[in-house]
Design a protein around this motif. Structure first.
Motif, PDB file in Angstrom:
ATOM      1  N   TRP A 290      33.863 -26.112  -5.096  1.00 22.15           N
ATOM      2  CA  TRP A 290      32.398 -26.218  -5.051  1.00 22.15           C
ATOM      3  C   TRP A 290      31.908 -27.447  -5.815  1.00 22.15           C
ATOM      4  O   TRP A 290      30.851 -28.011  -5.496  1.00 22.15           O
ATOM      5  N   GLU A 291      32.685 -27.898  -6.807  1.00 24.67           N
ATOM      6  CA  GLU A 291      32.286 -29.092  -7.548  1.00 24.67           C
ATOM      7  C   GLU A 291      32.276 -30.317  -6.634  1.00 24.67           C
ATOM      8  O   GLU A 291      31.375 -31.169  -6.718  1.00 24.67           O
ATOM      9  N   ALA A 292      33.284 -30.405  -5.755  1.00 17.40           N
ATOM     10  CA  ALA A 292      33.342 -31.527  -4.816  1.00 17.40           C
ATOM     11  C   ALA A 292      32.147 -31.482  -3.875  1.00 17.40           C
ATOM     12  O   ALA A 292      31.543 -32.522  -3.570  1.00 17.40           O
ATOM     13  N   HIS A 293      31.794 -30.291  -3.410  1.00 15.11           N
ATOM     14  CA  HIS A 293      30.634 -30.156  -2.530  1.00 15.11           C
ATOM     15  C   HIS A 293      29.375 -30.664  -3.220  1.00 15.11           C
ATOM     16  O   HIS A 293      28.543 -31.353  -2.614  1.00 15.11           O
TER      17      HIS A 293
ATOM     18  N   ALA B  51       9.628 -29.636  -0.955  1.00 19.40           N
ATOM     19  CA  ALA B  51      10.511 -29.104   0.085  1.00 19.40           C
ATOM     20  C   ALA B  51      11.953 -29.523  -0.154  1.00 19.40           C
ATOM     21  O   ALA B  51      12.890 -28.742   0.077  1.00 19.40           O
ATOM     22  N   VAL B  52      12.151 -30.748  -0.624  1.00 18.24           N
ATOM     23  CA  VAL B  52      13.508 -31.236  -0.916  1.00 18.24           C
ATOM     24  C   VAL B  52      14.100 -30.484  -2.093  1.00 18.24           C
ATOM     25  O   VAL B  52      15.274 -30.087  -2.070  1.00 18.24           O
ATOM     26  N   LEU B  53      13.295 -30.264  -3.116  1.00 11.08           N
ATOM     27  CA  LEU B  53      13.784 -29.549  -4.296  1.00 11.08           C
ATOM     28  C   LEU B  53      14.148 -28.107  -3.957  1.00 11.08           C
ATOM     29  O   LEU B  53      15.185 -27.597  -4.409  1.00 11.08           O
ATOM     30  N   ARG B  54      13.316 -27.456  -3.148  1.00 14.01           N
ATOM     31  CA  ARG B  54      13.611 -26.063  -2.784  1.00 14.01           C
ATOM     32  C   ARG B  54      14.886 -25.969  -1.953  1.00 14.01           C
ATOM     33  O   ARG B  54      15.744 -25.098  -2.193  1.00 14.01           O
ATOM     34  N   ALA B  55      15.022 -26.858  -0.974  1.00  8.72           N
ATOM     35  CA  ALA B  55      16.212 -26.831  -0.125  1.00  8.72           C
ATOM     36  C   ALA B  55      17.469 -27.173  -0.921  1.00  8.72           C
ATOM     37  O   ALA B  55      18.527 -26.560  -0.733  1.00  8.72           O
ATOM     38  N   SER B  56      17.359 -28.121  -1.833  1.00 14.94           N
ATOM     39  CA  SER B  56      18.508 -28.509  -2.652  1.00 14.94           C
ATOM     40  C   SER B  56      18.950 -27.359  -3.541  1.00 14.94           C
ATOM     41  O   SER B  56      20.155 -27.089  -3.682  1.00 14.94           O
ATOM     42  N   ALA B  57      17.982 -26.672  -4.139  1.00 14.63           N
ATOM     43  CA  ALA B  57      18.313 -25.528  -4.991  1.00 14.63           C
ATOM     44  C   ALA B  57      19.005 -24.435  -4.184  1.00 14.63           C
ATOM     45  O   ALA B  57      19.969 -23.817  -4.645  1.00 14.63           O
ATOM     46  N   ALA B  58      18.523 -24.218  -2.960  1.00 17.07           N
ATOM     47  CA  ALA B  58      19.136 -23.188  -2.112  1.00 17.07           C
ATOM     48  C   ALA B  58      20.562 -23.563  -1.744  1.00 17.07           C
ATOM     49  O   ALA B  58      21.473 -22.719  -1.798  1.00 17.07           O
ATOM     50  N   TRP B  59      20.775 -24.818  -1.388  1.00 16.99           N
ATOM     51  CA  TRP B  59      22.116 -25.259  -1.014  1.00 16.99           C
ATOM     52  C   TRP B  59      23.086 -25.131  -2.189  1.00 16.99           C
ATOM     53  O   TRP B  59      24.217 -24.676  -2.044  1.00 16.99           O
ATOM     54  N   MET B  60      22.645 -25.546  -3.372  1.00 16.04           N
ATOM     55  CA  MET B  60      23.532 -25.490  -4.520  1.00 16.04           C
ATOM     56  C   MET B  60      23.790 -24.055  -4.962  1.00 16.04           C
ATOM     57  O   MET B  60      24.873 -23.729  -5.457  1.00 16.04           O
ATOM     58  N   ALA B  61      22.813 -23.172  -4.772  1.00 15.72           N
ATOM     59  CA  ALA B  61      23.036 -21.764  -5.097  1.00 15.72           C
ATOM     60  C   ALA B  61      24.087 -21.156  -4.173  1.00 15.72           C
ATOM     61  O   ALA B  61      25.006 -20.456  -4.625  1.00 15.72           O
ATOM     62  N   VAL B  62      23.952 -21.433  -2.886  1.00 17.23           N
ATOM     63  CA  VAL B  62      24.939 -20.935  -1.917  1.00 17.23           C
ATOM     64  C   VAL B  62      26.314 -21.523  -2.215  1.00 17.23           C
ATOM     65  O   VAL B  62      27.341 -20.828  -2.172  1.00 17.23           O
ATOM     66  N   ASN B  63      26.351 -22.813  -2.544  1.00 16.15           N
ATOM     67  CA  ASN B  63      27.612 -23.480  -2.844  1.00 16.15           C
ATOM     68  C   ASN B  63      28.275 -22.873  -4.067  1.00 16.15           C
ATOM     69  O   ASN B  63      29.492 -22.620  -4.078  1.00 16.15           O
TER      70      ASN B  63
ATOM     71  N   PHE C 113      27.058 -33.752  -2.004  1.00 14.54           N
ATOM     72  CA  PHE C 113      25.644 -33.505  -1.729  1.00 14.54           C
ATOM     73  C   PHE C 113      24.766 -34.469  -2.525  1.00 14.54           C
ATOM     74  O   PHE C 113      23.819 -35.064  -1.985  1.00 14.54           O
ATOM     75  N   LEU C 114      25.075 -34.634  -3.805  1.00 16.75           N
ATOM     76  CA  LEU C 114      24.292 -35.518  -4.665  1.00 16.75           C
ATOM     77  C   LEU C 114      24.336 -36.954  -4.167  1.00 16.75           C
ATOM     78  O   LEU C 114      23.307 -37.643  -4.131  1.00 16.75           O
ATOM     79  N   PHE C 115      25.523 -37.402  -3.762  1.00 12.15           N
ATOM     80  CA  PHE C 115      25.621 -38.771  -3.251  1.00 12.15           C
ATOM     81  C   PHE C 115      24.785 -38.939  -1.983  1.00 12.15           C
ATOM     82  O   PHE C 115      24.053 -39.926  -1.844  1.00 12.15           O
ATOM     83  N   GLY C 116      24.884 -37.991  -1.066  1.00 12.37           N
ATOM     84  CA  GLY C 116      24.150 -38.097   0.183  1.00 12.37           C
ATOM     85  C   GLY C 116      22.653 -38.085  -0.002  1.00 12.37           C
ATOM     86  O   GLY C 116      21.929 -38.864   0.625  1.00 12.37           O
ATOM     87  N   ILE C 117      22.164 -37.206  -0.878  1.00 14.40           N
ATOM     88  CA  ILE C 117      20.726 -37.075  -1.052  1.00 14.40           C
ATOM     89  C   ILE C 117      20.131 -38.305  -1.739  1.00 14.40           C
ATOM     90  O   ILE C 117      18.950 -38.630  -1.556  1.00 14.40           O
TER      91      ILE C 117
ATOM     92  N   VAL D  47      30.980 -33.831   4.431  1.00 14.17           N
ATOM     93  CA  VAL D  47      29.981 -33.076   5.188  1.00 14.17           C
ATOM     94  C   VAL D  47      28.797 -32.726   4.298  1.00 14.17           C
ATOM     95  O   VAL D  47      27.634 -32.792   4.739  1.00 14.17           O
ATOM     96  N   PHE D  48      29.064 -32.384   3.051  1.00 13.49           N
ATOM     97  CA  PHE D  48      27.955 -32.090   2.146  1.00 13.49           C
ATOM     98  C   PHE D  48      27.132 -33.343   1.857  1.00 13.49           C
ATOM     99  O   PHE D  48      25.950 -33.243   1.517  1.00 13.49           O
ATOM    100  N   GLY D  49      27.736 -34.509   1.976  1.00 11.46           N
ATOM    101  CA  GLY D  49      26.956 -35.734   1.880  1.00 11.46           C
ATOM    102  C   GLY D  49      25.944 -35.828   3.004  1.00 11.46           C
ATOM    103  O   GLY D  49      24.789 -36.227   2.805  1.00 11.46           O
ATOM    104  N   LEU D  50      26.366 -35.447   4.218  1.00 11.28           N
ATOM    105  CA  LEU D  50      25.449 -35.414   5.358  1.00 11.28           C
ATOM    106  C   LEU D  50      24.380 -34.343   5.165  1.00 11.28           C
ATOM    107  O   LEU D  50      23.215 -34.540   5.531  1.00 11.28           O
ATOM    108  N   ILE D  51      24.773 -33.206   4.594  1.00 12.33           N
ATOM    109  CA  ILE D  51      23.800 -32.146   4.334  1.00 12.33           C
ATOM    110  C   ILE D  51      22.753 -32.627   3.331  1.00 12.33           C
ATOM    111  O   ILE D  51      21.548 -32.393   3.496  1.00 12.33           O
TER     112      ILE D  51
END
Length: 222
Positions: free
Chosen positions: A190-193, A159-171, A197-201, A135-139
């Protein structure tokens, strides 16, 4: 005679659920799979992934673990996220073998997530379950579509960098504090998430270029 064609004075009806088929199917499969998982003698733990499996040359858990969940809240959270973030990705991928590309993105994100977790915890016997990595790949993929007007934004777009930073902070906060539905008594991977995420992005760039529904729009491969 009566014209049975479209009534030009009537606006077309909106669909109640305007979600692409594959994200809806993935989301719907999660509660069904968990229903049967609860009825297995070992609660499905034999199909979980353990980091120690890598040392033994057992890799099936990389894939089967994403079919399992730890609780009904865990199921609900992943199903909603898969539908919400999978929808824009599925809409992007609309040419050629796009359905296979979407499924491959989902499965590979989950496998890479579990593999990354295993590399971070070598030799661990703790079972890892859940579709969160996939799911984090889709995110991650959807993160590069927000505000892109139907195209994939560059990886280093602000915008991508800001959103990515926010997602990883929450994670990271959720993983370290354990604030997640259905996580009582279980450690959040959280490491798996992060690996999913990295693979998906990264993967959405070439996938958008190869299978994008709008070939007239430039797609970024990076």
């Amino acid at each position: 005679m009566q014209d049975l064609g479209e009534d030009r004075g009537t606006a077309p009806r909106e669909k109640i659920l305007n979600a692409p088929f594959l994200p809806a199917l993935i989301a719907a499969s999660m509660p069904v799979l968990y229903f049967f998982q609860e009825r297995l003698p070992d609660q499905g733990l034999s199909m979980a992934f353990r980091a120690a499996d890598l040392e033994q040359g057992r890799f099936s858990g990389l894939f089967t673990s994403m079919l399992l969940h730890g609780s009904w809240p865990h199921v609900a959270m992943n199903a909603v996220a898969a539908l919400a973030f999978g929808a824009p990705v599925a809409r992007l991928l609309g040419r050629g073998l796009a359905p296979l590309a979407f499924v491959a993105l989902y499965i590979c994100s989950g496998a890479v997530a579990a593999l990354g977790y295993g590399l971070c915890h070598p030799g661990s016997l703790d079972p890892l379950v859940g579709a969160s990595g996939a799911v984090f790949g889709l995110i991650g993929a959807a993160t590069r579509l927000m505000g892109g007007g139907g195209r994939v934004l560059p990886l280093f777009h602000p915008a991508v960098l800001r959103a990515s930073a926010a997602w990883m902070a929450v994670n990271l906060v959720a993983g370290l504090i354990g604030l997640a539905p259905g996580a009582e008594g279980a450690r959040i991977a959280w490491e798996a998430h992060a690996f999913g995420f990295l693979f998906g992005i990264l993967a959405v760039g070439p996938l958008g270029a190869w299978f994008g529904a709008r070939p007239d729009l430039p797609q970024t491969r990076v």
